[in-house]
Write an enzyme that holds these catalytic residues in place. Structure first.
Site, PDB file in Angstrom:
ATOM      1  CG  ASN A  10      -1.807   1.029   1.316  1.00  0.00           C
ATOM      2  OD1 ASN A  10      -1.664   2.026   0.681  1.00  0.00           O
ATOM      3  ND2 ASN A  10      -2.863   1.059   2.295  1.00  0.00           N
TER       4      ASN A  10
ATOM      5  NE  ARG B 198      -4.359   4.095  -1.398  1.00  0.00           N
ATOM      6  CZ  ARG B 198      -3.794   4.966  -0.702  1.00  0.00           C
ATOM      7  NH1 ARG B 198      -2.582   4.964  -0.201  1.00  0.00           N
ATOM      8  NH2 ARG B 198      -4.426   6.047  -0.825  1.00  0.00           N
TER       9      ARG B 198
ATOM     10  CG  HIS C 109      -8.450   8.443   1.080  1.00  0.00           C
ATOM     11  ND1 HIS C 109      -8.642  10.077   1.079  1.00  0.00           N
ATOM     12  CD2 HIS C 109      -7.209   8.225   1.184  1.00  0.00           C
ATOM     13  CE1 HIS C 109      -7.519  10.609   1.158  1.00  0.00           C
ATOM     14  NE2 HIS C 109      -6.371   9.716   1.458  1.00  0.00           N
TER      15      HIS C 109
ATOM     16  NE  ARG D 130      -1.871  14.625  -1.177  1.00  0.00           N
ATOM     17  CZ  ARG D 130      -2.609  13.451  -1.226  1.00  0.00           C
ATOM     18  NH1 ARG D 130      -3.634  13.335  -1.929  1.00  0.00           N
ATOM     19  NH2 ARG D 130      -2.009  12.651  -0.281  1.00  0.00           N
TER      20      ARG D 130
ATOM     21  CD  GLU E 267      -5.972   2.441   3.069  1.00  0.00           C
ATOM     22  OE1 GLU E 267      -6.442   3.537   2.621  1.00  0.00           O
ATOM     23  OE2 GLU E 267      -4.655   2.574   3.348  1.00  0.00           O
TER      24      GLU E 267
END
Length: 381
Positions: free
Chosen positions: A8, A83, A171, A231, A367
């Site tokens: 990931n 991912r 996400h 960001r 995840e």
């Protein structure tokens, strides 16, 4: 004995896990990439940390494979799950990562430049290291393909929407895990109106009704919505025109500004890491945190409006799960929605931290288990 490996790759981290059947043999991550990176490994409850210095994703993957050598030696890796941040407008399910699929996914790199190239680099490396293993991609955009048209379109000429200029949402693997967890543990809440806040180095919110995504703060790229570690989050597009025309900045310079030099890092001038800012006495750190909290409460309100009300609020991700002050400060602005925290439960890091009409939960996301489940399903098919 066969194993499943998950990789990931985030914008500033590389998480990994090794599964044997349903059992987790080890997990870990390389965090703070490009800074003072460190490899954290948890094997059967034994935790270790190894400083790596300022490595990139390639260096992190090499360190991970070296650390996993004692676990992998003598065992066959049957599947590797990845991912993949961007799957495009149509992918709703995991897919086998063939050469053709990898080339198709490269086209979405401009939509997620901090992630997609690193995601695919991990795929290429894993195919080389484990040539006999099935390689499965799980897409962060897939969870949001249930959005209504009004959430995904921009007020631009319709031809651009048809070309792929639309809101995608990200996400998704985290939201997939949280909604599945709620379905198991809180079935009534899972059927209602829930806002999930995934707050990490990247951050977004998702409006969920009956387990389905109906709105998200992230859009065409992984820049929109919440301010993040480096960001910008939401910005007036007129600012970009100004930077190009009046400041003479090139597209590459603007990309670097928006993705790598903005957010908490740009606002504070100190760091993009919330932990560092919470520990700082600098007024710039306090201002960056205040802006983050302001935007968080505003986005929660916006997602509640998308749902026509709110029955549950979930905090997850590194900041969402671990930063009690951020949860508290955001929720103090939201009493008009029936959101109120139990101060003691919030500080103690309990799961159920609400004290008002709206359920408020603090959950760890996973995840990797979603990725491993997709690989397992393909191997058993």
């Amino acid at each position: 004995m066969s194993l499943i490996l998950t990789l990931n790759a985030g914008s500033s981290s590389l998480k990994f896990s090794v599964y044997q059947d349903d059992a987790v043999l080890c997990t870990g991550q390389v965090e703070r990439l490009f800074g003072e990176a460190a490899l954290l490994l948890d094997e059967n409850g034994l935790r270790s940390t190894k400083p790596l210095g300022p490595v990139d994703h390639a260096g992190a993957l090499a360190a991970v494979i070296e650390a996993l050598e004692p676990v992998l030696t003598g065992r066959k890796v049957s599947g590797v799950g990845h991912r993949i941040v961007h799957g495009g407008p149509d992918r709703r399910d995991p897919a086998e990562l063939t050469e053709e699929t990898i080339e198709e996914l490269r086209a979405y790199a401009p939509f997620a430049p901090l992630h997609q190239p690193h995601n695919l680099a991990c795929v290429v490396a894993a195919r080389r290291l484990f040539p006999d293993a099935v390689q499965i991609g799980c897409f962060d955009t897939a969870f949001h393909r249930s959005h209504p048209w009004v959430n995904d379109t921009f007020a631009l000429p319709r031809a651009l929407y048809d070309e792929g200029v639309r809101r995608y949402g990200f996400h998704g693997l985290s939201y997939d895990y949280v909604t599945a967890h709620l379905a198991r543990t809180e079935p009534e809440l899972a059927k209602s109106r829930v806002v999930i806040c995934h707050l990490g180095n990247g951050a977004s919110l998702c409006a969920v009704r009956d387990g389905q995504s109906v709105g998200s703060t992230m859009g065409f790229s992984a820049l929109d919505g919440m301010p993040m570690g480096t960001r910008c989050g939401q910005v007036d597009p007129g600012v970009l025109l100004y930077l190009m025309v009046q400041k003479g900045m090139s597209p590459r310079e603007i990309e670097d500004l928006l993705y790598r030099e903005s957010g908490l890092k740009g606002l504070s001038g100190i760091s993009g890491d919330m932990r560092t800012l919470l520990e700082s006495d600098a007024p710039e750190a306090a201002e960056a945190i205040e802006y983050y909290v302001f935007r968080l409460s505003r986005e929660i309100g916006a997602m509640a409006a998308v749902l026509g009300g709110i029955d549950g609020l979930v905090f997850t991700g590194g900041i969402g799960q671990n930063a009690a002050p951020i949860r508290a400060r955001a929720c103090t602005r939201l009493g008009f929605l029936g959101i109120r925290l139990d101060e003691g439960a919030n500080l103690s890091g309990l799961t159920d931290i609400g004290a008002g009409e709206v359920r408020v939960l603090r959950l760890a996301t996973d995840e990797e288990s979603v990725i491993a489940g997709a690989v397992r399903a393909r191997l058993e098919a």
